[in-house]
Scaffold this active site. Sequence first.
Site, PDB file in Angstrom:
ATOM      1  N   LYS A 272       0.860  -1.188   0.000  1.00  0.00           N
ATOM      2  CA  LYS A 272       0.000   0.000   0.000  1.00  0.00           C
ATOM      3  C   LYS A 272       0.891   1.231   0.000  1.00  0.00           C
ATOM      4  O   LYS A 272       1.868   1.298   0.756  1.00  0.00           O
ATOM      5  CB  LYS A 272      -0.889   0.013   1.242  1.00  0.00           C
ATOM      6  CG  LYS A 272      -2.188   0.783   1.065  1.00  0.00           C
ATOM      7  CD  LYS A 272      -3.194   0.022   0.216  1.00  0.00           C
ATOM      8  CE  LYS A 272      -4.596   0.592   0.358  1.00  0.00           C
ATOM      9  NZ  LYS A 272      -5.584  -0.188  -0.407  1.00  0.00           N
TER      10      LYS A 272
ATOM     11  N   HIS B 129      19.577  28.388 -10.964  1.00  0.00           N
ATOM     12  CA  HIS B 129      20.395  29.434 -11.583  1.00  0.00           C
ATOM     13  C   HIS B 129      19.824  30.830 -11.316  1.00  0.00           C
ATOM     14  O   HIS B 129      18.605  31.038 -11.369  1.00  0.00           O
ATOM     15  CB  HIS B 129      20.484  29.216 -13.093  1.00  0.00           C
ATOM     16  CG  HIS B 129      21.259  27.993 -13.475  1.00  0.00           C
ATOM     17  ND1 HIS B 129      22.607  27.867 -13.250  1.00  0.00           N
ATOM     18  CD2 HIS B 129      20.867  26.831 -14.060  1.00  0.00           C
ATOM     19  CE1 HIS B 129      23.018  26.688 -13.688  1.00  0.00           C
ATOM     20  NE2 HIS B 129      21.974  26.040 -14.177  1.00  0.00           N
TER      21      HIS B 129
ATOM     22  N   THR C  84      -3.948  -5.575   0.788  1.00  0.00           N
ATOM     23  CA  THR C  84      -3.373  -4.235   0.900  1.00  0.00           C
ATOM     24  C   THR C  84      -4.185  -3.361   1.850  1.00  0.00           C
ATOM     25  O   THR C  84      -3.633  -2.450   2.479  1.00  0.00           O
ATOM     26  CB  THR C  84      -3.269  -3.552  -0.477  1.00  0.00           C
ATOM     27  OG1 THR C  84      -4.572  -3.349  -1.024  1.00  0.00           O
ATOM     28  CG2 THR C  84      -2.438  -4.398  -1.436  1.00  0.00           C
TER      29      THR C  84
END
Length: 299
Positions: free
Chosen positions: A17, A257, A62
Amino acid sequence: MGGDAVGDYELEHQHGKARVRVARVWREGNSHVMVEWSVAISVRSKSLSAYTEGDNTAVVATDTIKNTVYVLAKRCCRSLSLEEFGVMLGEHFVTTYPEVTEAHVSLNQRPWERVSIDGLQHEHGYKLGLENRTAEVHTTKDGKSVVTAGVSDLRLLKTTKSGFEGYIRDKYTLLLETRERMMASSIRSVWRYSRKPSDYNEVYATVRKILESTFFGPCKGGVYSPSVQNTLYLMAKEVLLRIPEIESVYLNMPNIHFLPVNMPAIGVEFKDDVYLPTDEPHGSIEAKLSRKELITSKL
């Protein structure tokens, strides 16, 4: 990883899960401790028949995996680190279910920080910070856990004390050499433990301070960086020098930058004061520094 033989094939499989979000509050008297985690759990198990025969008798659902996160969070009677919670989850799955052979747990902690007002920490007030704390725990059937931890989106910037010179130049090189530029990065770092420290939270705070202080240098004067590569190496080296429980440090430091603005046609002189911020495209600098004795011992 290894897999199961299926006739002329080999099948590698796992299930679990992901993005299980849980917040936990510990009320320690008048002072409250709060964390918010996102948890992903993947188990490897003896459930080959689920794939080949549609037989689910060896499968941990799950949904059960998700519910376990909340139950174990409830059982934590004291505040604990996300690394400790990851170990707890991994050990639970390999010891509770005979079918499960390995468990891998990934955790991400949102940067909720306790608020300070007039120099005092608020008892129950938090604000959302920037960088995220991460951890991964891999637990095997014998109960052994390998723990890695990290930080992502750690955004650092200094307005001077940075340059870049002496690199390869050819017909495609347009970048000018400089000893004066802004230096900024959104840093991701992952470190691996060789043994359990006395306090995961304390180590995390220490690593974060080391990364920042090495990047910036002293408050007065700072420190010159001849390249992102050199600063990255010094940051990783300092972590290994100061924290013996850590065996390796990975750093990824993409450039953010700040390009100097230059518009001579309009008659205004710009000199290291106005910049165009951009992070696309950006340089990608990454490296991993490990203790030599540990590398040798694994050969």
